[in-house]
Structures are given as C-alpha cells and as structure tokens.
Design a protein around this motif. Structure first.
Motif, PDB file in Angstrom:
ATOM      1  N   MET A 191      82.744  53.030 -14.030  1.00 56.39           N
ATOM      2  CA  MET A 191      81.840  53.117 -12.700  1.00 56.39           C
ATOM      3  C   MET A 191      80.672  53.921 -12.912  1.00 56.39           C
ATOM      4  O   MET A 191      80.118  53.983 -11.611  1.00 56.39           O
ATOM      5  N   ALA A 192      80.499  54.811 -14.009  1.00 57.83           N
ATOM      6  CA  ALA A 192      79.230  55.250 -14.039  1.00 57.83           C
ATOM      7  C   ALA A 192      78.069  54.125 -14.034  1.00 57.83           C
ATOM      8  O   ALA A 192      76.885  54.607 -13.641  1.00 57.83           O
ATOM      9  N   LEU A 193      78.510  53.087 -14.455  1.00 63.35           N
ATOM     10  CA  LEU A 193      77.307  52.051 -14.386  1.00 63.35           C
ATOM     11  C   LEU A 193      77.134  51.244 -12.978  1.00 63.35           C
ATOM     12  O   LEU A 193      76.164  50.445 -12.818  1.00 63.35           O
ATOM     13  N   TYR A 194      77.926  51.677 -11.936  1.00 66.76           N
ATOM     14  CA  TYR A 194      77.842  51.226 -10.641  1.00 66.76           C
ATOM     15  C   TYR A 194      76.388  51.498 -10.145  1.00 66.76           C
ATOM     16  O   TYR A 194      76.306  52.752 -10.061  1.00 66.76           O
ATOM     17  N   ASP A 195      75.939  50.679  -9.830  1.00 71.63           N
ATOM     18  CA  ASP A 195      74.493  50.916  -8.944  1.00 71.63           C
ATOM     19  C   ASP A 195      74.688  50.516  -7.542  1.00 71.63           C
ATOM     20  O   ASP A 195      74.711  49.365  -7.143  1.00 71.63           O
ATOM     21  N   ASN A 196      74.768  51.566  -6.580  1.00 68.82           N
ATOM     22  CA  ASN A 196      74.967  51.354  -5.053  1.00 68.82           C
ATOM     23  C   ASN A 196      73.770  50.835  -4.345  1.00 68.82           C
ATOM     24  O   ASN A 196      73.667  50.399  -3.079  1.00 68.82           O
ATOM     25  N   LEU A 197      72.567  50.603  -5.166  1.00 70.66           N
ATOM     26  CA  LEU A 197      71.545  49.759  -4.390  1.00 70.66           C
ATOM     27  C   LEU A 197      71.410  48.456  -4.773  1.00 70.66           C
ATOM     28  O   LEU A 197      70.121  47.927  -4.167  1.00 70.66           O
ATOM     29  N   ARG A 198      72.375  48.177  -5.501  1.00 74.15           N
ATOM     30  CA  ARG A 198      72.503  46.574  -6.034  1.00 74.15           C
ATOM     31  C   ARG A 198      72.967  45.920  -4.823  1.00 74.15           C
ATOM     32  O   ARG A 198      74.310  46.307  -4.661  1.00 74.15           O
ATOM     33  N   PRO A 199      72.440  45.113  -4.196  1.00 75.57           N
ATOM     34  CA  PRO A 199      73.197  44.610  -2.848  1.00 75.57           C
ATOM     35  C   PRO A 199      74.276  43.701  -3.249  1.00 75.57           C
ATOM     36  O   PRO A 199      74.234  42.942  -4.312  1.00 75.57           O
ATOM     37  N   TRP A 200      75.294  43.468  -2.500  1.00 73.42           N
ATOM     38  CA  TRP A 200      76.509  42.737  -2.723  1.00 73.42           C
ATOM     39  C   TRP A 200      76.226  41.592  -2.240  1.00 73.42           C
ATOM     40  O   TRP A 200      76.067  41.042  -1.241  1.00 73.42           O
ATOM     41  N   THR A 201      76.349  40.569  -3.331  1.00 70.93           N
ATOM     42  CA  THR A 201      76.050  38.993  -3.103  1.00 70.93           C
ATOM     43  C   THR A 201      77.391  38.114  -3.642  1.00 70.93           C
ATOM     44  O   THR A 201      77.031  37.019  -3.845  1.00 70.93           O
ATOM     45  N   GLY A 202      78.428  38.917  -3.832  1.00 63.46           N
ATOM     46  CA  GLY A 202      79.443  38.238  -4.820  1.00 63.46           C
ATOM     47  C   GLY A 202      79.404  38.165  -6.160  1.00 63.46           C
ATOM     48  O   GLY A 202      78.589  39.014  -6.762  1.00 63.46           O
ATOM     49  N   LEU A 215      83.528  35.026  -3.663  1.00 67.66           N
ATOM     50  CA  LEU A 215      83.469  33.363  -4.051  1.00 67.66           C
ATOM     51  C   LEU A 215      82.590  32.954  -3.077  1.00 67.66           C
ATOM     52  O   LEU A 215      82.808  33.119  -1.790  1.00 67.66           O
ATOM     53  N   GLN A 216      82.066  31.535  -3.212  1.00 72.01           N
ATOM     54  CA  GLN A 216      80.965  30.905  -2.119  1.00 72.01           C
ATOM     55  C   GLN A 216      81.926  29.708  -1.741  1.00 72.01           C
ATOM     56  O   GLN A 216      82.465  29.051  -2.691  1.00 72.01           O
ATOM     57  N   ILE A 217      82.134  29.384  -0.807  1.00 77.81           N
ATOM     58  CA  ILE A 217      82.671  28.119  -0.124  1.00 77.81           C
ATOM     59  C   ILE A 217      81.749  27.088  -0.416  1.00 77.81           C
ATOM     60  O   ILE A 217      80.379  27.140   0.085  1.00 77.81           O
TER      61      ILE A 217
END
Length: 287
Positions: free
Chosen positions: A154-165, A33-35
C-alpha cells in the motif's frame, strides 16, 4: 513421450450462473470491470478497454444459492501486471468499501481475497518475476500462505491516479475448484488426457496444475470435504470456463490425446468442450 498441452495455453473467461443479475452486475461494475454486452438474462464484462469478455453472468427465475459442502468454484483469480497495479486496485476497492476478506503471500505471488454478493470467491494478485519463484527440485514449485507485506504494497498506492477500473494488461490468471476427491482418476484427466503439469501437490488436499511452467492455470482442492457432492442443478456458481490455444495444430493435438485416453468431448464451430470433474464445461478454442 507423454503429451503436454501447448505452453501457449491461456485462460480467457469464466461463465457464472447467478441468482440476482442486477445485484451481481452492479457489484462487478463497481469492482472495476466494464460491461461489454447486456441482455435481459446475461451480462458480459471485460477489462476496461478490451473487447473480449473475462466474465459472463447468466440468470433465470429458477436459480438458488449453491449449498455448502458441495463441489464447484473455490475462486477465480484476476492477475494485474505489477505490484503498483495491485496497490492501485486494492486501495480503490477499500475506498469503495468493498470488503477484503484475506490476503496471502504465496512465494510466487501476492494475493488479496474477497467474495461477490452470492459467495463466489475472487482473488486479485500480482506475480513476482519467475526468477524469484522457488523450485522444489522436482520440476514443480514451492508455495505457501505467508503474511502479505500489506504496508509495502500500500506504500505504492497513488491516490492521485484516477480510478478507471482494472488496469491495462489485467487478465484471468487462474481458476480454483472444489472437488470431491483427488485420486488417480484426477491425475489421469488433468495430466494424462489434458497434458497439464502438477506444479505443486499441497498436502495431498490440493493440486496446482499448469502449462508452460506457470504456477497454476487450474487448481483443485478437497477443502469442502472429501466426498463432497455435486451441487443441485440451477444453483449459483460456475457453468463453464474457457481456455485458448494459439493454433489449429495445438487444438488438434489436444483432441487426439483426449481420443487416445477415451475422454468424452465435443467439437462444434471450432470450440472443443470437455466436462471437468464438477460437470462444468471446459471450452478450448483458437484465439
């Protein structure tokens, strides 16, 4: 004809009283979440890119932890748009070493569960298309708690997609409360006065309530024990939750029905406030 609350009803945000504002702020910021705003005693969070809060935390020096076997918040549920988004969030929370405490396939949704540092329950879920929900033949829905196909998610998890929340389109999906009893007074309040529908009666220990045929916007359960007491004042947990309607006409219809059923309420600056069974404030406004 019985009053029904408008099917435009949406959950907007919830307000928690917390013991450690710093610890809880760090947790929810890490969670994704974003403050939005921060003061000495309060922090507002939004979904990244949004300007409306989804969660408000408040604190003061007198707050103690909510005792067990009391009424209050069971969990609040964050709804992500797709199964790919569910994999994205859960995969990144695991990468961040945030413990996942459980998971459940509820037939209409796939859900993962965790707790914040002060024990408030959190559900993160995605809905299946409504065409796949199972009717009970009486206007409600069939639910359950089956094993989630974790490998499929979790087969749909893309570890190249950057975590931005939390991704765009995430919303507060529902809120689930511990109550002391489910009886005629419960249905009078939620069904007759507020105009919600019972979508599922789960073994007479939980009611799943909604507007517009959704599986639930609000649920209540007696899983902290029938007869559970209200927590003492100034203990952690839910202070209020806010819902929205789309027009002044819809709000006035709700007010008229509350008056007809002699349910106490207040209206101030366009916000309607009703106390629920846990003495938490339900706030309604026009979005």
């Amino acid at each position: 004809m019985a009053f029904k609350i408008a099917n435009t009803l949406e959950l907007e945000h919830l307000h928690l009283l917390v013991q450690s504002l710093d610890v809880m702020t760090d947790f929810y910021n890490t969670l994704g979440l974003q403050i939005l705003n921060r003061t000495t005693n309060q922090v507002e969070f939004a979904i990244p890119g949004n300007t409306k809060p989804i969660l408000i935390l408040s604190s003061n020096e007198k707050v103690s932890l909510r005792p067990p076997h009391t009424t209050g918040l069971f969990h609040f549920a964050i709804l992500v748009p797709t199964r790919e988004d569910l994999a994205y969030v859960i995969g990144n929370l695991l990468n961040l070493a945030i413990p996942i405490t459980g998971a459940g396939d509820h037939i209409y949704s796939e859900a993962f569960y965790l707790n914040d540092p002060e024990g408030n329950g959190i559900e993160i879920y995605r809905d299946r298309p409504r065409s796949e929900w199972l009717s009970d033949g009486k206007g409600g829905l069939i639910t359950g708690t089956e094993a989630v196909d974790i490998e499929g998610v979790m087969a749909l998890y893309d570890n190249l997609r950057p975590w931005t929340g939390f991704p765009k389109g995430t919303a507060l999906g529902h809120i689930h409360l511990n109550v002391s009893i489910i009886n005629d007074a419960t249905t009078y309040f939620y069904i007759d006065a507020l105009g919600l529908d019972i979508m599922t009666n789960f073994h007479d220990s939980a009611l799943f309530l909604s507007a517009g045929g959704y599986h639930h916007h609000i649920a209540v359960n007696t899983w902290q024990g029938v007869g559970a007491s209200l927590p003492p004042q100034q203990t952690t947990g839910l202070l209020s939750y806010t819902l929205s309607l789309s027009s002044q006409e819809e709000l006035q219809q709700l007010i008229a029905n509350l008056q007809a059923h002699q349910v106490p309420h207040t209206l101030e600056n366009g916000r309607l406030c009703v106390l629920d069974f846990n003495q938490d404030a339900m706030n309604f406004y026009i979005r």
